[in-house]
Design an enzyme around this catalytic site. Structure first.
Site, PDB file in Angstrom:
ATOM      1  N   LYS A 123       0.843  -1.195   0.000  1.00 55.80           N
ATOM      2  CA  LYS A 123       0.000   0.000   0.000  1.00 55.80           C
ATOM      3  C   LYS A 123       0.884   1.253   0.000  1.00 55.80           C
ATOM      4  CE  LYS A 123       0.941   1.888   3.749  1.00 55.80           C
ATOM      5  NZ  LYS A 123       1.097   1.915   5.134  1.00 55.80           N
ATOM      6  N   HIS A 178      -1.617  -5.293   5.542  1.00 53.43           N
ATOM      7  CA  HIS A 178      -1.171  -6.190   6.614  1.00 53.43           C
ATOM      8  C   HIS A 178      -2.167  -6.245   7.775  1.00 53.43           C
ATOM      9  CE1 HIS A 178       0.337  -2.588   8.709  1.00 53.43           C
ATOM     10  NE2 HIS A 178       0.432  -3.330   9.792  1.00 53.43           N
ATOM     11  N   LYS A 187      -3.696  -9.441  10.606  1.00 58.92           N
ATOM     12  CA  LYS A 187      -3.662  -9.386  12.080  1.00 58.92           C
ATOM     13  C   LYS A 187      -4.688 -10.382  12.600  1.00 58.92           C
ATOM     14  CE  LYS A 187      -2.369  -4.505  12.651  1.00 58.92           C
ATOM     15  NZ  LYS A 187      -1.303  -4.328  13.607  1.00 58.92           N
ATOM     16  N   GLU A 228      -1.610   6.264  17.458  1.00 58.29           N
ATOM     17  CA  GLU A 228      -0.266   5.758  17.743  1.00 58.29           C
ATOM     18  C   GLU A 228       0.556   6.790  18.508  1.00 58.29           C
ATOM     19  OE1 GLU A 228       1.210   3.035  14.331  1.00 58.29           O
ATOM     20  OE2 GLU A 228       0.519   4.873  13.405  1.00 58.29           O
ATOM     21  N   ASP A 278      -2.429   6.906   4.664  1.00 53.06           N
ATOM     22  CA  ASP A 278      -1.561   5.919   5.320  1.00 53.06           C
ATOM     23  C   ASP A 278      -2.381   4.909   6.121  1.00 53.06           C
ATOM     24  OD1 ASP A 278       0.967   4.857   6.217  1.00 53.06           O
ATOM     25  OD2 ASP A 278       0.569   5.806   8.154  1.00 53.06           O
ATOM     26  N   HIS A 311      -6.063   0.822   5.580  1.00 50.96           N
ATOM     27  CA  HIS A 311      -6.360  -0.236   6.563  1.00 50.96           C
ATOM     28  C   HIS A 311      -7.755  -0.144   7.183  1.00 50.96           C
ATOM     29  CE1 HIS A 311      -2.145  -1.145   6.276  1.00 50.96           C
ATOM     30  NE2 HIS A 311      -1.748  -0.058   6.893  1.00 50.96           N
ATOM     31  N   LYS A 370      -0.754  10.133  14.612  1.00 55.97           N
ATOM     32  CA  LYS A 370       0.610   9.885  15.096  1.00 55.97           C
ATOM     33  C   LYS A 370       0.881  10.796  16.295  1.00 55.97           C
ATOM     34  CE  LYS A 370       2.283   7.338  11.557  1.00 55.97           C
ATOM     35  NZ  LYS A 370       2.542   5.921  11.784  1.00 55.97           N
TER      36      LYS A 370
END
Ligand code: BG6
Length: 460
Positions: A139, A169, A173, A207, A226, A231, A330
């Site tokens: 991605k 990804h 998970k 995060e 992102d 995701h 972030k």
């Protein structure tokens, strides 16, 4: 051929082999997979522009495998059968040379920025691809809906759709995959997961990490692309989709793509349904962080957001009117990574029961992996006063890490966990509506100090 009669991949070619993604995530994932499957035999080819020698590349692979505590015969075989080829991924001649060095069926993993991937896919049209070649793309897949659609056309004129792996990804998970088990193997929740019983759903991935020297990529993507495009929309599809006939690739991917097709900005308005912000200097977990715009490689003029929040709606009979809040940022003070499903309040509190009535919340936590059901119960003190109870289950780490799971799908040629062409385009369609509104200046870019909970005005 394996027992299921499918042919396995013989060679994994990593284009972008000297990049951070390869050493930090792909190779450790491969190491775990090869440790779990000691009978697997693959040849690994690293390909990139940097003038490395095979000896240096092998040392990188060895180090990455060691970081994942990888060991055993399959790991040793891969280390003995790896080469590095200096490669310009946009050159048909170079790509032809890489493919000639492969044995068995090759999988080309494009661990490259979207523009370079698009050039490489273009160059592959002048190369004879071995039958069955798999193309795996990291991605972000394209940079907007139109570029994703153009890339899809170019890919499917090279190979069949089932040979294209658009990697996410998050779909590797184990707790994300557990959404399927939770929803479709228990009678308890599924009948309640609809507009009659659910007040809102939050899919949050906050995060503490800052930019981590990724300006070259992140400053063009921002939190929206992102995380939300790449995701969180996939996670939303797993929550909103109808029960598939099977969890095999065809059924699962059809159900997810249909779910994504129904997603719109809440109330159809991307302006009132979104917020964005960027971090200023601060301290996260005792670590000082400079302002995002002071990070090397960041162009402040791009106005890239490091925190994005959008509210969506699934325009289906099942979900219509329920807000889905997707948020990721972030450098936040707390790492909150979860799917929180808040149920509607009960219609009436029986007279004589006291205390604060809060809604029931089901939390699927993505690290540490757990599930929590928050309920109202009668307290241990006065039995007529409400208290809050928690049913909590901790999940162990998955058999493989997420990249191990992704690579397992690729090496087995099983695309169940990869995103199908129209799924990628639907996700961009959603995000493009917001980005257009943001570009027009209708949604201000706010600020929050690194280490905080986000802009003070966002607290609700
Ligand atoms: C990546 C993003 O895809 O996912 C990163 O590029 C983000 O910015 C990461 O930090 C989060 O996923 P995980 O699994 O590393 O927590």
């Amino acid at each position: 051929m394996d027992d299921a009669g499918t042919e396995n991949i013989g060679t994994l070619v990593v284009l972008g082999a000297t990049g951070d993604l390869t050493s930090r995530l792909l190779l450790p994932g491969l190491g775990r997979l090869l440790t779990e499957q000691p009978r697997r035999r693959i040849r690994l080819i690293g390909a990139d522009l940097a003038p490395l020698e095979t000896r240096q590349w092998t040392a990188t692979v060895r180090e990455a495998f060691a970081s994942a505590e990888a060991a055993g015969p399959a790991v040793d075989h891969a280390l003995d059968h790896t080469d590095y080829l200096v490669t310009d991924a946009s050159s048909a001649r170079d790509l032809g040379r890489v493919l000639a060095a492969a044995t068995g069926i090759p999988a080309l993993y494009f661990a490259l920025p979207p523009a370079v991937t698009a050039e490489a896919v273009g160059a592959l049209h002048q190369v004879d691809l071995p039958t069955g070649t798999v193309l795996a793309l990291e991605k972000p897949f394209g940079t907007d809906r139109d570029s994703a659609a153009a890339l899809n056309r170019r890919l499917t004129s090279l190979v069949d759709e089932d040979q294209v792996f658009r990697v996410d990804h998050f779909l590797g998970k184990s707790t994300v995959l557990n959404i399927l088990g939770l929803r479709f193997t228990n009678y308890l929740f599924e009948p309640l997961l609809n507009r009659d019983h659910v007040a809102k759903v939050e899919i949050v991935y906050d995060e503490q990490l800052g930019l981590e020297n990724r300006a070259g990529y992140y400053d063009r993507a921002g939190a929206m692309v992102d995380m939300i495009q790449s995701h969180l929309l996939q996670v939303m599809a797993l929550i909103t989709m109808d029960a598939p006939q099977s969890v095999r690739a065809a059924d699962l991917r059809t159900a997810k793509a249909e779910a994504l097709r129904a997603v719109r900005p809440f109330a159809g308005d991307p302006v009132s349904a979104s917020r964005r912000a960027r971090y200023t200097a601060g301290t996260v977990g005792g670590r000082p962080l400079p302002a995002y715009v002071e990070e090397p490689g960041v162009d402040a003029g791009r106005g890239t957001e490091t925190l994005a929040e959008i509210t969506l709606e699934s325009t289906t009979w099942r979900w219509s009117g329920v807000p889905f809040v997707l948020r990721s940022g972030k450098a936040l003070g707390e790492a909150r990574r979860e799917i929180a499903i808040t149920f509607r309040p009960v219609p009436q509190l029986p007279a004589g029961l006291d205390g604060r009535l809060e809604p029931t919340v089901l939390r699927i936590c993505l690290g540490p992996d757990a599930m929590v059901l928050e309920l109202n119960v009668n307290g241990p003190g006065d039995p007529f006063v409400l208290d809050r109870g928690r049913l909590e289950a901790q999940f162990g780490a998955g058999r493989l890490n997420p990249y191990g799971e992704v690579l397992h799908g690729i090496l087995e040629r099983d695309p169940s966990l990869s995103i199908r062409a129209e799924g990628a385009e639907h996700a961009w369609e959603v995000v493009d509506r917001f980005r257009e509104a943001w570009r027009s200046g209708s949604v201000p870019l706010e600020e929050y100090p690194a280490g905080s909970a986000g802009p003070p005005t966002w607290r609700s």
